[in-house]
Design a protein around this motif. Structure first.
Motif, PDB file in Angstrom:
ATOM      1  N   THR A 110     -90.667  98.547 -35.340  1.00  0.00           N
ATOM      2  CA  THR A 110     -89.260  97.992 -35.249  1.00  0.00           C
ATOM      3  C   THR A 110     -88.645  98.133 -36.455  1.00  0.00           C
ATOM      4  O   THR A 110     -87.439  98.580 -36.362  1.00  0.00           O
ATOM      5  N   TYR A 111     -89.308  97.791 -37.580  1.00  0.00           N
ATOM      6  CA  TYR A 111     -88.837  98.178 -38.629  1.00  0.00           C
ATOM      7  C   TYR A 111     -88.118  99.546 -39.205  1.00  0.00           C
ATOM      8  O   TYR A 111     -86.911  99.886 -39.527  1.00  0.00           O
ATOM      9  N   GLY A 112     -89.221 100.325 -38.790  1.00  0.00           N
ATOM     10  CA  GLY A 112     -88.895 101.941 -38.911  1.00  0.00           C
ATOM     11  C   GLY A 112     -87.727 102.426 -38.131  1.00  0.00           C
ATOM     12  O   GLY A 112     -86.826 103.113 -38.646  1.00  0.00           O
ATOM     13  N   LEU A 113     -87.602 101.945 -36.872  1.00  0.00           N
ATOM     14  CA  LEU A 113     -86.398 102.495 -35.994  1.00  0.00           C
ATOM     15  C   LEU A 113     -85.157 101.708 -36.398  1.00  0.00           C
ATOM     16  O   LEU A 113     -84.311 102.505 -36.219  1.00  0.00           O
ATOM     17  N   LEU A 114     -85.119 100.558 -36.875  1.00  0.00           N
ATOM     18  CA  LEU A 114     -84.059  99.954 -37.275  1.00  0.00           C
ATOM     19  C   LEU A 114     -83.629 100.458 -38.509  1.00  0.00           C
ATOM     20  O   LEU A 114     -82.283 100.720 -38.769  1.00  0.00           O
ATOM     21  N   MET A 115     -84.392 101.104 -39.444  1.00  0.00           N
ATOM     22  CA  MET A 115     -84.092 101.868 -40.393  1.00  0.00           C
ATOM     23  C   MET A 115     -83.399 102.958 -40.094  1.00  0.00           C
ATOM     24  O   MET A 115     -82.299 103.404 -40.751  1.00  0.00           O
ATOM     25  N   LEU A 116     -83.417 103.786 -39.024  1.00  0.00           N
ATOM     26  CA  LEU A 116     -83.074 104.897 -38.542  1.00  0.00           C
ATOM     27  C   LEU A 116     -81.689 104.711 -38.003  1.00  0.00           C
ATOM     28  O   LEU A 116     -80.680 105.315 -38.168  1.00  0.00           O
ATOM     29  N   PHE A 150     -79.552 107.919 -33.252  1.00  0.00           N
ATOM     30  CA  PHE A 150     -79.141 106.757 -32.935  1.00  0.00           C
ATOM     31  C   PHE A 150     -79.873 106.305 -31.456  1.00  0.00           C
ATOM     32  O   PHE A 150     -80.493 105.124 -31.421  1.00  0.00           O
ATOM     33  N   VAL A 151     -79.412 107.031 -30.629  1.00  0.00           N
ATOM     34  CA  VAL A 151     -79.768 106.699 -29.365  1.00  0.00           C
ATOM     35  C   VAL A 151     -81.342 106.794 -29.061  1.00  0.00           C
ATOM     36  O   VAL A 151     -81.788 105.937 -28.388  1.00  0.00           O
ATOM     37  N   LEU A 152     -81.931 107.802 -29.519  1.00  0.00           N
ATOM     38  CA  LEU A 152     -83.384 107.995 -29.052  1.00  0.00           C
ATOM     39  C   LEU A 152     -84.033 106.764 -29.983  1.00  0.00           C
ATOM     40  O   LEU A 152     -84.764 106.202 -29.503  1.00  0.00           O
ATOM     41  N   SER A 153     -83.769 106.232 -31.244  1.00  0.00           N
ATOM     42  CA  SER A 153     -84.233 105.251 -31.587  1.00  0.00           C
ATOM     43  C   SER A 153     -83.945 104.001 -31.210  1.00  0.00           C
ATOM     44  O   SER A 153     -84.729 103.173 -30.916  1.00  0.00           O
ATOM     45  N   GLY A 154     -82.996 103.855 -30.472  1.00  0.00           N
ATOM     46  CA  GLY A 154     -82.514 102.676 -29.805  1.00  0.00           C
ATOM     47  C   GLY A 154     -83.379 102.575 -28.524  1.00  0.00           C
ATOM     48  O   GLY A 154     -83.889 101.292 -28.256  1.00  0.00           O
ATOM     49  N   VAL A 155     -83.434 103.716 -27.906  1.00  0.00           N
ATOM     50  CA  VAL A 155     -84.516 103.655 -26.692  1.00  0.00           C
ATOM     51  C   VAL A 155     -85.770 103.353 -26.940  1.00  0.00           C
ATOM     52  O   VAL A 155     -86.390 102.546 -26.466  1.00  0.00           O
ATOM     53  N   VAL A 156     -86.240 103.970 -27.929  1.00  0.00           N
ATOM     54  CA  VAL A 156     -87.643 103.714 -28.477  1.00  0.00           C
ATOM     55  C   VAL A 156     -87.773 102.380 -28.864  1.00  0.00           C
ATOM     56  O   VAL A 156     -88.799 101.703 -28.638  1.00  0.00           O
ATOM     57  N   LEU A 157     -86.948 101.832 -29.385  1.00  0.00           N
ATOM     58  CA  LEU A 157     -86.807 100.259 -29.764  1.00  0.00           C
ATOM     59  C   LEU A 157     -87.052  99.389 -28.839  1.00  0.00           C
ATOM     60  O   LEU A 157     -87.789  98.399 -28.682  1.00  0.00           O
TER      61      LEU A 157
END
Length: 170
Positions: A110-116, A150-157
């Motif tokens: 979550t931290y890493g994905l939010l950073m992105l 942004f979308v990829l990171s959001g989906v993975v999050l």
């Protein structure tokens, strides 16, 4: 003699979170590698976006331009440092998923994905796209690429933070 607890099967959600986190970690690690080994290409991108030299050059907006090479390069290095930290956090999150430490894996992923999402959402889409009018440039417009990350990171999050119902049934 101590017995080892029986190994519980991992859920499909656990596997999904592991592989998706690993995929984003690999992606951003490759971005960092490219930014370091081919420093000049994206350095030019950042310089042109900040200088606003390929926008419509509207007098009401051009006061926002940053033309100092020192400030442009500082911004670029800061981006690379942020990407590097995000990659390391996601690699660690992936390692935790593999180890089966789901609560910590979820937290670090979550931290890493939010950073992105902050970098590509706030940094590239909001600041680059709107403040520096990157959307006006035919040559130096990174909005599509930023939106993809942004979308990829959001989906993975979202996947990473789904409740694992099979874990509660073990």
């Amino acid at each position: 003699m101590a017995s080892t607890p029986p190994r519980t099967p991992r859920s499909a959600l656990h596997l999904s979170a592991t592989l998706l986190t690993a995929s984003v970690a690999l992606y951003i690690a490759l971005v960092v590698f490219g930014n370091i080994t081919d420093f000049g290409t994206n350095q030019a991108f950042v310089q042109h976006v900040l200088a606003m030299d390929t926008t419509f050059k509207d007098d009401d907006l051009m006061w926002r331009a940053i033309t100092s090479k020192g400030l442009q390069n500082t911004a670029y290095v800061a981006i690379i440092v942020w990407e590097t930290l995000a990659a390391l956090v996601l690699i660690y999150g992936t390692w935790l998923w593999v180890r089966g430490d789901d609560p910590r894996a979820r937290r670090f992923s979550t931290y890493g994905l939010l950073m992105l999402m902050l970098l590509f959402g706030a940094g590239f889409i909001a600041i680059g796209g709107e403040w520096f009018s990157m959307w006006q440039s035919d040559t130096w417009n990174g909005l599509d690429a930023a939106l993809r990350v942004f979308v990829l990171s959001g989906v993975v999050l979202l996947v990473v933070n789904l409740p694992d119902r099979s874990a509660s049934q073990r």
